[in-house]
Structures are given as structure tokens and as C-alpha cells.
Design a protein around this motif. Sequence first.
Motif, PDB file in Angstrom:
ATOM      1  N   ARG A  60       0.874  -1.175   0.000  1.00  0.00           N
ATOM      2  CA  ARG A  60       0.000   0.000   0.000  1.00  0.00           C
ATOM      3  C   ARG A  60       0.904   1.215   0.000  1.00  0.00           C
ATOM      4  O   ARG A  60       1.889   1.262   0.704  1.00  0.00           O
ATOM      5  N   LEU A  61       0.539   2.222  -0.787  1.00  0.00           N
ATOM      6  CA  LEU A  61       1.418   3.370  -0.995  1.00  0.00           C
ATOM      7  C   LEU A  61       0.739   4.679  -0.615  1.00  0.00           C
ATOM      8  O   LEU A  61      -0.478   4.802  -0.685  1.00  0.00           O
ATOM      9  N   CYS A  87       1.584   8.573  -1.863  1.00  0.00           N
ATOM     10  CA  CYS A  87       2.411   9.459  -2.690  1.00  0.00           C
ATOM     11  C   CYS A  87       2.246  10.892  -2.209  1.00  0.00           C
ATOM     12  O   CYS A  87       1.133  11.322  -1.877  1.00  0.00           O
ATOM     13  N   ALA A 142       0.695   8.491  -8.897  1.00  0.00           N
ATOM     14  CA  ALA A 142      -0.328   7.850  -8.062  1.00  0.00           C
ATOM     15  C   ALA A 142      -1.453   7.288  -8.937  1.00  0.00           C
ATOM     16  O   ALA A 142      -1.914   6.162  -8.722  1.00  0.00           O
ATOM     17  N   LEU A 144      -0.228   4.129 -10.580  1.00  0.00           N
ATOM     18  CA  LEU A 144      -0.171   3.019  -9.615  1.00  0.00           C
ATOM     19  C   LEU A 144      -1.567   2.467  -9.344  1.00  0.00           C
ATOM     20  O   LEU A 144      -1.760   1.244  -9.260  1.00  0.00           O
ATOM     21  N   ARG A 145      -2.553   3.347  -9.239  1.00  0.00           N
ATOM     22  CA  ARG A 145      -3.936   2.889  -9.067  1.00  0.00           C
ATOM     23  C   ARG A 145      -4.394   2.103 -10.282  1.00  0.00           C
ATOM     24  O   ARG A 145      -5.048   1.067 -10.159  1.00  0.00           O
ATOM     25  N   TYR A 198      -2.699  -0.934  -7.507  1.00  0.00           N
ATOM     26  CA  TYR A 198      -2.170  -0.694  -6.168  1.00  0.00           C
ATOM     27  C   TYR A 198      -3.046   0.273  -5.376  1.00  0.00           C
ATOM     28  O   TYR A 198      -3.480   1.295  -5.902  1.00  0.00           O
ATOM     29  N   ASP A 199      -3.252  -0.047  -4.108  1.00  0.00           N
ATOM     30  CA  ASP A 199      -3.949   0.824  -3.175  1.00  0.00           C
ATOM     31  C   ASP A 199      -3.009   1.996  -2.899  1.00  0.00           C
ATOM     32  O   ASP A 199      -2.042   1.869  -2.152  1.00  0.00           O
ATOM     33  N   THR A 200      -3.279   3.117  -3.553  1.00  0.00           N
ATOM     34  CA  THR A 200      -2.381   4.278  -3.509  1.00  0.00           C
ATOM     35  C   THR A 200      -3.158   5.529  -3.148  1.00  0.00           C
ATOM     36  O   THR A 200      -4.038   5.949  -3.900  1.00  0.00           O
ATOM     37  N   CYS A 209       1.160   6.820   7.212  1.00  0.00           N
ATOM     38  CA  CYS A 209       1.948   5.689   6.706  1.00  0.00           C
ATOM     39  C   CYS A 209       2.112   4.626   7.788  1.00  0.00           C
ATOM     40  O   CYS A 209       1.969   3.432   7.518  1.00  0.00           O
ATOM     41  N   ARG A 260       1.652   1.923   5.089  1.00  0.00           N
ATOM     42  CA  ARG A 260       1.865   2.366   3.716  1.00  0.00           C
ATOM     43  C   ARG A 260       3.334   2.715   3.499  1.00  0.00           C
ATOM     44  O   ARG A 260       4.015   3.154   4.423  1.00  0.00           O
ATOM     45  N   ASN A 290      -9.149   6.108  -5.835  1.00  0.00           N
ATOM     46  CA  ASN A 290      -8.547   4.887  -5.284  1.00  0.00           C
ATOM     47  C   ASN A 290      -9.557   3.817  -4.867  1.00  0.00           C
ATOM     48  O   ASN A 290      -9.191   2.810  -4.294  1.00  0.00           O
TER      49      ASN A 290
END
Length: 158
Positions: free
Chosen positions: A5-6, A8, A16, A19-20, A24-26, A42, A47, A101
Motif C-alpha cells: 500500500r502506498l 504518494c 499515483a 499506480l492505481r 495498487y492501493d495508492t 503511513c 503504507r 482509489n
Amino acid sequence: MSPLRLLCDEMLFRLARSLRAAGYDTVLAADGAPDRDLLERCRREDRVLVTRDRKLMAQALPDVRAVLLVDEDREAEARALSRALDIDWLLAPMSRCMVDNTPLSPAGPADLARVPSTVEASPEAVKVCRTCGRVYWPGGHVKRLMEKLSCWAREARD
């Protein structure tokens, strides 16, 4: 889905979204969010921080996993992130809303009615974000994005 999980920083909104799109859960930091709030989120949500901010990076270490990106070009950012986190750019393509997201859902009849009549897509290929209402179908924009993600995936493998 990946457990990665990120978060940004606000400067990385384009990355971002990519990545989505990859699945990815961003989350994206809110404009002007205090550094301590980002770091706490985070920690709380487990994250990985992705940032261009050297000061924020220095504050994050060692208790928050973080990646510093130094290039301002999205292609270079994607390559650097692939190396740092072993990103799979084809993890679960177009399974999350690129804007908010949220995991995408199958489109219902009302959603399908919003797809342009010129689009030749099976109903199963059309997805909707239940939070913002955006409808995603395999059209030009998604096709171009998928080509970009596929390119990044090939580069990461090579």
C-alpha cells in the motif's frame, strides 16, 4: 491483490494515478498536509511513502518505509519505483479508480447506458467507481494507459 500500500506526496499525483491503474492501493497526500500527518498515516495504515521531498524522506526514516524519487519525469519515476519496490505494473489493471482509489465494480445497466454507443466493449469489460461514479471501459484512454503499464512491466522485467 498485493499487500503493498502506498502514499504518494502531492507532487506525485500522475504517478499515483498510474499506480492505481496498475491495481495498487495508492493514496495521495492532500495539498499542504503536514509532514507529521503523512508519516503518521503511513505508520497507521502500513503504507510505503513515495516522495520527491528530501526533508520528508529524512523525517520518515527509519520508522516508515519510504522511497525518494529524484526525477520529475513520470517514466523515470516509474523505473525508479520498479527497482525500489518491485512494482508489478500489471498487478490488477483497471481494478481501482484512478481518481479516488476506490476498487471498481462491475457496471450496471445505468452505467452501461453512459458508455458511448460507438464503443464496442462487452458489458463485463465495463467497470464503475461507486464513490465518484466514473465509468471505465476499454476505450482509447484506457488502451493508451494499458500500453504504458505494459511497457513499464517489460522494462521492469528486463
